[in-house]
Design an enzyme around this catalytic site. Sequence first.
Site, short mmCIF file in Angstrom:
data_model
loop_
_atom_site.label_atom_id
_atom_site.label_comp_id
_atom_site.label_asym_id
_atom_site.label_seq_id
_atom_site.Cartn_x
_atom_site.Cartn_y
_atom_site.Cartn_z
N THR A 79 0.85 -1.19 0.00
CA THR A 79 0.00 0.00 0.00
C THR A 79 0.88 1.24 0.00
O THR A 79 1.81 1.34 0.80
CB THR A 79 -0.96 0.01 1.21
N HIS A 99 2.66 -11.81 14.13
CA HIS A 99 3.75 -12.35 14.96
C HIS A 99 3.53 -13.81 15.31
O HIS A 99 4.45 -14.48 15.79
CB HIS A 99 3.86 -11.52 16.24
#
Length: 394
Positions: free
Chosen positions: A313, A365
């Site tokens: 993006t 994560h």
Amino acid sequence: MSSVDILVPHLPESVADATVTTWRKRPGDIVKRDEVLVEIETDKVVLEVLAPEEGLLEALLEDEGATVTACQVLGRLRLCKKTGLAQANTSQVQEAMPLYNSTVDLKDKSNAELSPAMRRLISEHDLNPKDIIGSGVSGRMTREDVESYIARSQSATSSFRHRSEKRVPMTRLRKRMAERLLEAKNNIAMLTTFNEVNMQAIIDLRKQYGKAFEKRHGIRLGFMSFYINAVLMALKRFPEVNASLDGDDVVYYNYFDVSIAVSTARGLVTPVLKDIDGLSMADIENKIKELSIKGNDGKLKVEELTGGNFTVTNGGVFGSLMSTPIINPPQSAILGIHAIKYRPMAVHGQVVILPMVYLALSYDHRLIDGKESVSFLITVKEMLEEPNRFLLDV
């Protein structure tokens, strides 16, 4: 004369229903086969419903704003002989007109020729297309004409402004986007790491070869093709970033499909550049331009929005200096690119003014450790600062 039903087409997989957005024809209008009658919007794309036969639009059974499902009847089309089409009499039109239930007045039939994004902009500001002078070919109205008219109107009435509110329903696309972003924030162990890149080498390359590139390929050499190639090299080195979680399983992809974020009047969409390892710089630039135009016109197909293993993006085009992008599930990471700014940097003990850009990598994560995420971003940085690495794969 017989009639045929106008049906909602089969909807994309996982899409339960759609919303009727714009009727392009009115009852009493004579239409040709395959002419666009109505547009319906899902949470992914805008679909055009075409006339199944040549005839006279007899009735609209669903208003604009109505929720419909696959194969539901939207209206009826009265079949006419070809010789009778040009002679459709007033009684046929008057007979059909009372059945018109749409609550939205297009004000001007030429409005139906505009793109969905243009019509939505006009509708949101409650404008009459007749008041706007077109500057395009043959007097065609452009988005710039509409925005200029809005700006002039706001300026002229600023001294008479009063407190008011306007309530409009969210589009299906924006509602779905909100749901996905909230889902990502609540269900993903998301973390963001940052780095900065000296863009001087790429700027020099564009200055040196930009004109020759455009002459040969018919497209400008932008920054996105460099970003995409840098991401490709990093994805090859860190397969965890090119993977996703499916329950207790990790799915590793042996292909490279990258979603690119495109801002449109309807909201943010993420069309997919597929198999980027097989695309040249010119292919990437052309494909990005094509997808951006389709996105702004509401013409993206479901297959062009499906898939994607990683997202890029570029908020820098709007002037963003720093952000923490939100992951696009089920992907595991997203790269945010920001505005290129000239800043004083310390180089070999001296202060040098360089074109710098911040990069932000948000990652899941649960799947990607800190070491892999930082190393991935450093790889992107190295590729951008030394673009010759693309050719040498080093």
